[in-house]
Design an enzyme around this catalytic site. Structure first.
Site, PDB file in Angstrom:
ATOM      1  N   SER A 122      -0.778  -3.733  -3.935  1.00 24.81           N
ATOM      2  CA  SER A 122      -1.760  -3.725  -2.846  1.00 24.81           C
ATOM      3  C   SER A 122      -1.636  -2.454  -2.016  1.00 24.81           C
ATOM      4  O   SER A 122      -2.639  -1.807  -1.703  1.00 24.81           O
ATOM      5  CB  SER A 122      -1.578  -4.955  -1.947  1.00 24.81           C
ATOM      6  OG  SER A 122      -1.901  -6.117  -2.666  1.00 24.81           O
TER       7      SER A 122
ATOM      8  N   SER B  95       2.587  -2.454 -10.095  1.00 20.31           N
ATOM      9  CA  SER B  95       3.364  -3.447  -9.359  1.00 20.31           C
ATOM     10  C   SER B  95       4.518  -3.955 -10.225  1.00 20.31           C
ATOM     11  O   SER B  95       4.308  -4.378 -11.364  1.00 20.31           O
ATOM     12  CB  SER B  95       2.459  -4.614  -8.978  1.00 20.31           C
ATOM     13  OG  SER B  95       3.229  -5.647  -8.419  1.00 20.31           O
TER      14      SER B  95
ATOM     15  N   CYS C   8     -11.087 -24.571  -4.500  1.00 16.69           N
ATOM     16  CA  CYS C   8     -10.018 -25.368  -3.913  1.00 16.69           C
ATOM     17  C   CYS C   8      -8.665 -24.683  -4.008  1.00 16.69           C
ATOM     18  O   CYS C   8      -7.837 -24.839  -3.133  1.00 16.69           O
ATOM     19  CB  CYS C   8      -9.943 -26.725  -4.591  1.00 16.69           C
ATOM     20  SG  CYS C   8     -11.222 -27.801  -3.997  1.00 16.69           S
TER      21      CYS C   8
END
Lengths: 397, 145
Positions: free
Chosen positions: A71, A199, A324
């Site tokens: 990120s 990463s 969800c």
């Protein structure tokens, strides 16, 4: 049976990586910026790691910046390119609709500053074409940023060809390669990229560690201000155990790319065929242009969170792009970007296999998914409406 | 901490009253596939206006299934007017709580029951106060479609 099949989320540290990290935690405690011996020992380790990473990505050591992860690398690459472009009056950025949020949210931020963002369509296959990029580039384009491989559906983008176009047009090219490095061959020279994000924890390295490759002529903009670490472009005392563990993990992963692919791809294909045999289900993304380990399916008539919770009860750890599970109201932006309607995107499942997956485990996953899908469909009024013709199917049987 | 309470997981793993009642006296369905949850409640109501039997079918996440299961447990064998007093809060409490972004699942359970009772009233020509029953959901406010 216990199967961890969410390796696109994160991977387990390998034993040798743990040993490497423990060694540096126990023996090399100096600050690399300190001038006395223990500090310089840390500095040597750091620069050794930088050279080893550079060897793997095929660049110079001074083009490697250690960060806190994918990120941060994405943020810094994009912001830097924006600042470079801005100075020349270039305020247009090209990307795709299914990038990681580390990219999309950074682009959103720049949009508020007055940048114009073009998000290319990734089609049903989940692959952008070099032609689309070529057509989208304008005189004021500051950056093209396109992920190497998608994190949810695993599709690989034609990075080399896109890079060629960017070079030809003189536009900076960044690629978020978090899902690619350590899994497929990445070479910043051959791939024609100017910046690349990596990463560690996606290839059995530690969490909180990442790499930003930036070609030497690119002036980076600091995201973290402070000391003069990382050639003054990323402040903060370097995480030596993390960086050493990441470097070790990267070397191990890259050394076994071919061997892992040979082992995983036939098993992945067996998994795809097995899940395809479930009625009204479809693989998400192109079947072949994908990283070896990631498979993503949509099943009509059920919701992904219940599917993954019941698979968890059977010892299988996987993820879903349903609303969800995302904690938001909308299902995965990746699935919507490849044209899946909401009602289908809610019923998605991502399985990302580990290097040590066995055929027996694949059989168990297929059997378990079949059982759970059938069980959930049996209690789903949506499924009954689909089967009775009251609602329309999206997929063919 | 786990995502859900033990109670939620129990009702999710072993849902009570799953199924269909053929020729039910009242049926209520709420939600839609675009938003990712649909609940359907079937009621068998006797002459004394007591809920003799209740079944449900749910398309949705773990908490949607658990909320349906708990709600049916709470109204089974109860008089209709008592079932109408069931609130989403009562369902949530009986489940030992739900995560904040899952509270709408308990709302759906309450509304599905009310809708089933309304259906029973409509079928039997029984008068009722319209304002006490939820209006049909429009999807716009819930998932931005």
């Amino acid at each position: 049976m216990n199967i961890y099949a969410d390796n696109a989320a994160t991977t387990k540290l390998s034993k040798s990586v743990i040993n490497e990290m423990v060694y540096y935690m126990e023996n090399v405690n100096g600050n690399p910026s300190s001038l006395y011996e223990t500090g310089q020992k840390a500095k040597e380790a750091l620069e050794d790691a930088r050279q080893r990473v550079a060897n793997i990505l095929n660049c110079e050591a001074r083009e490697i910046y250690f960060t806190s992860g994918g990120s941060e690398s994405d943020n810094q690459a994009i912001i830097s390119a924006a600042r470079i472009g801005e100075k020349k009056g270039k305020k247009h950025i090209i990307s795709t609709a299914f990038e990681h949020h580390a990219v999309l949210h950074t682009l959103k931020k720049l949009e508020k500053e007055g940048f114009e963002i073009t998000l290319l369509d990734v089609h049903e296959e989940g692959v952008v074409t070099p032609k689309q990029v070529e057509d989208a580039i304008r005189d004021d384009t500051a950056l093209v940023t396109i992920m190497y491989a998608n994190n949810e559906i695993g599709t690989i983008q034609p990075i080399k060809e896109i890079g060629e176009i960017c070079r030809k047009k003189g536009v900076l090219f960044h690629s978020d390669a978090v899902q690619a490095v350590g899994h497929i061959k990445v070479d910043v020279q051959k791939d024609n990229v100017d910046m690349l994000s990596v990463s560690a924890h996606k290839f059995h390295g530690p969490k909180g560690c990442g790499i930003l490759y930036a070609k030497r002529n690119i002036v980076l903009t600091n995201i973290i201000e402070g000391g003069a670490q990382e050639r003054g472009k990323r402040a903060g005392t370097e995480n030596i155990p993390g960086i050493m563990g990441m470097t070790k993990a990267l070397e191990e992963a890259v050394a076994s790319i071919d061997e892992n692919a040979q082992h995983i791809i036939p098993l992945r294909d067996k998994l795809i065929d097995g899940l395809n045999s479930i009625s009204y289900s479809e693989l998400n993304g192109d079947r072949y242009k994908r990283v070896p380990a990631t498979v993503n399916f949509c099943f009509e008539g059920i919701e992904g969170e219940s599917l993954l919770l019941l698979l968890d009860d059977k010892g299988i750890a996987v993820s879903s792009g349903s609303a969800c599970t995302s904690g938001s109201l909308d299902p995965s932006h990746v699935l919507l970007a490849i044209g899946r309607p909401h009602e289908v995107a809610h019923g998605s499942l991502r399985i990302s296999l580990g290097d040590d997956i066995t055929e027996e485990e694949i059989d168990y996953i297929i059997k378990s998914v079949k059982e759970v899908v059938e069980y959930l469909r049996n209690m789903s009024p949506f499924w009954k409406d689909l089967m009775s013709g009251k609602r329309q199917h999206v997929f063919a049987e | 901490m786990a995502l859900y309470s033990e109670k939620v997981m129990d009702h999710f793993r072993n849902p009570r009253n799953v199924g269909v009642i053929e020729n039910a006296d009242g049926v209520g369905e709420v939600g839609n596939p675009v938003c990712g949850d649909i609940m359907k409640i079937y009621l068998k109501i006797n002459d004394d206006q007591i809920i003799d039997d209740v079944k449900f079918e749910t398309f949705g996440c773990g908490s949607a299934i658990a909320s349906s299961s708990m709600a049916t447990e709470l109204i089974k064998g109860k008089p209709l007017d008592e079932a109408l007093k069931l609130t989403n809060k009562a369902v949530t409490e009986a489940l030992d709580g739900l995560p904040a972004h899952k509270l709408h699942c308990s709302v759906l359970a309450e509304e599905a029951i009310k809708k089933a009772v309304k259906d029973y009233y409509d079928k039997n020509g029984i008068e009722y106060d319209e304002s006490k029953f939820p209006k049909d959901h429009d999807c716009e406010h819930c998932c931005g479609v």
